[in-house]
Structure formats: structure tokens, C-alpha cells
Design a protein around this motif. Structure first.
Motif, PDB file in Angstrom:
ATOM      1  N   ASN A  48     -14.047 124.758  10.679  1.00 36.52           N
ATOM      2  CA  ASN A  48     -14.037 126.224  10.701  1.00 36.52           C
ATOM      3  C   ASN A  48     -12.851 126.782   9.929  1.00 36.52           C
ATOM      4  O   ASN A  48     -12.960 127.829   9.269  1.00 36.52           O
ATOM      5  CB  ASN A  48     -14.006 126.733  12.140  1.00 36.52           C
ATOM      6  CG  ASN A  48     -15.288 126.451  12.894  1.00 36.52           C
ATOM      7  OD1 ASN A  48     -16.340 126.220  12.279  1.00 36.52           O
ATOM      8  ND2 ASN A  48     -15.231 126.456  14.204  1.00 36.52           N
TER       9      ASN A  48
ATOM     10  N   LEU B 211     -18.686 132.922  13.006  1.00 31.45           N
ATOM     11  CA  LEU B 211     -17.735 132.572  11.953  1.00 31.45           C
ATOM     12  C   LEU B 211     -17.929 133.455  10.728  1.00 31.45           C
ATOM     13  O   LEU B 211     -16.945 133.901  10.112  1.00 31.45           O
ATOM     14  CB  LEU B 211     -17.888 131.100  11.572  1.00 31.45           C
ATOM     15  CG  LEU B 211     -16.852 130.547  10.578  1.00 31.45           C
ATOM     16  CD1 LEU B 211     -15.437 130.726  11.112  1.00 31.45           C
ATOM     17  CD2 LEU B 211     -17.132 129.083  10.273  1.00 31.45           C
TER      18      LEU B 211
ATOM     19  N   SER C 138     -16.466 129.277  16.290  1.00 34.74           N
ATOM     20  CA  SER C 138     -15.558 130.180  15.583  1.00 34.74           C
ATOM     21  C   SER C 138     -14.084 129.811  15.703  1.00 34.74           C
ATOM     22  O   SER C 138     -13.256 130.422  15.027  1.00 34.74           O
ATOM     23  CB  SER C 138     -15.742 131.617  16.081  1.00 34.74           C
ATOM     24  OG  SER C 138     -15.462 131.705  17.472  1.00 34.74           O
TER      25      SER C 138
ATOM     26  N   ASN D 234     -10.579 128.155  15.033  1.00 34.10           N
ATOM     27  CA  ASN D 234      -9.887 127.403  13.997  1.00 34.10           C
ATOM     28  C   ASN D 234      -8.740 126.626  14.636  1.00 34.10           C
ATOM     29  O   ASN D 234      -8.567 126.634  15.860  1.00 34.10           O
ATOM     30  CB  ASN D 234      -9.397 128.328  12.892  1.00 34.10           C
ATOM     31  CG  ASN D 234      -8.422 129.373  13.404  1.00 34.10           C
ATOM     32  OD1 ASN D 234      -8.207 129.515  14.617  1.00 34.10           O
ATOM     33  ND2 ASN D 234      -7.828 130.120  12.506  1.00 34.10           N
TER      34      ASN D 234
END
Length: 287
Positions: free
Chosen positions: A70, A154, A239, A241
């Protein structure tokens, strides 16, 4: 011309600031590195030394793979939108038209919006499937509204972050375009060159340094995106990171050791990317 004495004096005057900045950077990094070798949690007072166990646990965690992917997709997606879109917008703003100053100010405005505020605006006013602007536009043409943050989390975050960074890229590119001599374009037009030929063989090579600098600066900041994810989707496999995963480990699980190991991994990844980009910038600046 600077003499040996003036150079020595300049180094002596800068030394205190350099030392303070070095300590400011080194102490947190050293503590993080030390905590990453301990089984250190908020719920257990014992902190035994475990070596690389935290690194092994973090790197083999399935969430790490998705967070790493991601992170790369987020950085690449935002860079693609801002570089291509910023170039197009800069070309438009470089033309003479009525209200040019006002339009330039409006285009640059999103860059001064705080990430939390921008995320809230997009979440509640733009992407909300019930009363958001995008949902209303889709319904007006007979389409069903989309729950962007649930179905495409995302992608939604990429759009929000790109919206914030597009003005920065536009400003740098516009400055580069204004330094391009018009006589080069005029000579190319007289030789029969079209708009696309002028762009690809004159304008784009002239903007190469500006594009490289934008990619370098934006990448450094995009590797640490957090607020937009927290406000919009609240994380999740689709989503999160690396920064959000590390923050979740320490805030939700209380695992300081694993979070510290993740922080060191994130630093290593960021430095690898930075070294690659710095070399790329150096080559373009020397060209």
C-alpha cells in the motif's frame, strides 16, 4: 574568494547547530534501535533482551506485506497524478487569460489546507455516498452512488493526498515554464513543429529538473502519510501503510518493541528510496 581562515571560522560558527541537530536525530534513533531489541510492552514491566525477534515478527506479519504494498502504491499513485496533472495545469496557467492571478491563487489554495481538514472535507462533502458531491453528480446522470472509502479505500486516499500535493507540483512546474525562453518555441514553430513536438522536444526536457525535484520532495513526505488514513478509513488491510501499521501496533497493541522494529524498517526503506532519488536528482542536475 574564501580563504582558509574564513572557511575555518564558518565551520566553527556552524558547529553548534550541526551538533545539536545531530544529537536531535541520533538520540531518538538510538533509543528506537534499543527498544527494538527488547520485549517491551505497556502491559508487562519486564523488558528482556530478545535480539532480532521483534524484526522477525514484524517482517513475517501478514499486515507488513499489505502495508508495504500500500505504501508503494500510494507513493506511485500520488506521484503519477501530481506530475502528470501538475504539468498539464502548469501549461494552462502559463497562458495569458483574464483573471490569471485569481485562478493561480485558487489552484494553489489546497496546498495550505491541513491534512486532517482536507481528509474531513473529502470524506463528508465529496465522497459520502448519501450527501456527497460526487454521489450527487452520479445520481444526476442516472448512476448509483459509490461508497468510495469502503469500496475503494486506497484509491480514495490517493485522490485526497494527490489533491493536496497537486498545487505544489503545479507551482514548481509553472516556475520552470516561466524560465523557458520563448524564442526557442518561436524558432520551432517557424520550422514547422507542432504543439506536441514542441512539448516533447523543448518544454519537457526543460522541465526535467523540476520534475525530478518534485518527485524527490514529494516522496519524502508521502512515505509518512498518516492523518488522511486515520481520518477517512481508520486503517485496515486495504488502506494501511507502514506508518499507520507502526502507529497501530504501539497504540492498539501496546507493543513498543515490535513498533520500534517497524520504525527501523521504515527508516531503512525511506533511506533506500531517498538514496535512489538523490542519485537520480544528481544525474539530472549535472545534465
Amino acid at each position: 574568494m574564501a580563504t582558509t581562515n574564513t572557511k575555518s571560522t564558518a565551520r566553527l560558527m556552524m558547529a553548534p547547530s550541526v551538533i545539536v541537530l545531530f544529537i536531535w536525530m541520533l538520540v531518538p534513533l538510538a533509543l528506537t534501535l534499543w527498544f527494538s531489541t527488547l520485549r517491551y510492552t505497556f502491559y508487562d514491566p519486564a523488558t528482556p533482551f530478545v535480539g532480532i525477534e521483534n524484526y522477525t515478527y514484524f517482517l513475517t506479519d501478514p499486515r507488513f506485506i499489505s502495508a508495504f504494498q500500500n505504501t508503494l502504491i500510494l507513493v506511485a499513485g500520488v506521484l503519477a497524478i501530481t506530475v502528470i496533472g501538475g504539468t498539464f495545469v502548469a501549461l494552462l496557467l502559463d497562458q495569458e487569460f483574464f483573471g490569471q492571478s485569481q485562478v493561480r491563487l485558487l489552484v494553489l489554495a489546497p496546498f495550505f489546507v491541513m491534512p486532517t481538514v482536507a481528509a474531513l472535507v473529502w470524506k463528508n462533502m465529496m465522497m459520502n455516498p448519501v450527501y456527497g458531491v460526487i454521489g450527487w453528480l452520479l445520481q444526476s446522470v442516472g448512476l448509483q452512488p459509490i461508497n468510495w472509502l469502503t469500496d475503494y479505500p486506497l484509491f480514495s486516499i490517493i485522490v485526497i493526498v494527490a489533491w493536496m500535493w497537486l498545487p505544489f507540483a503545479t507551482l514548481i512546474f509553472l516556475t520552470s515554464l516561466q524560465s523557458l525562453a520563448e524564442d526557442q518555441k518561436e524558432a520551432a514553430e517557424m520550422d514547422g513543429a507542432g504543439i506536441l513536438s514542441i512539448f516533447f522536444y523543448i518544454t519537457l526536457p526543460h522541465m526535467k529538473r523540476a520534475i525530478t525535484v518534485v518527485i524527490l520532495i514529494q516522496t519524502i513526505f508521502l512515505l509518512s502519510v498518516y492523518a488522511e488514513i486515520f481520518v477517512t478509513t481508520g486503517g485496515g488491510v486495504a488502506s494501511s501503510n507502514l506508518p499507520f501499521l507502526i502507529a497501530s501496533i504501539i497504540s492498539l497493541e501496546g507493543d513498543v518493541g515490535t513498533a520500534s522494529a517497524g520504525g527501523i524498517v521504515a527508516v531503512v526503506v525511506a533511506n533506500i528510496v531517498s538514496i535512489f532519488l538523490v542519485r537520480l536528482v544528481g544525474k539530472n542536475l549535472e545534465a
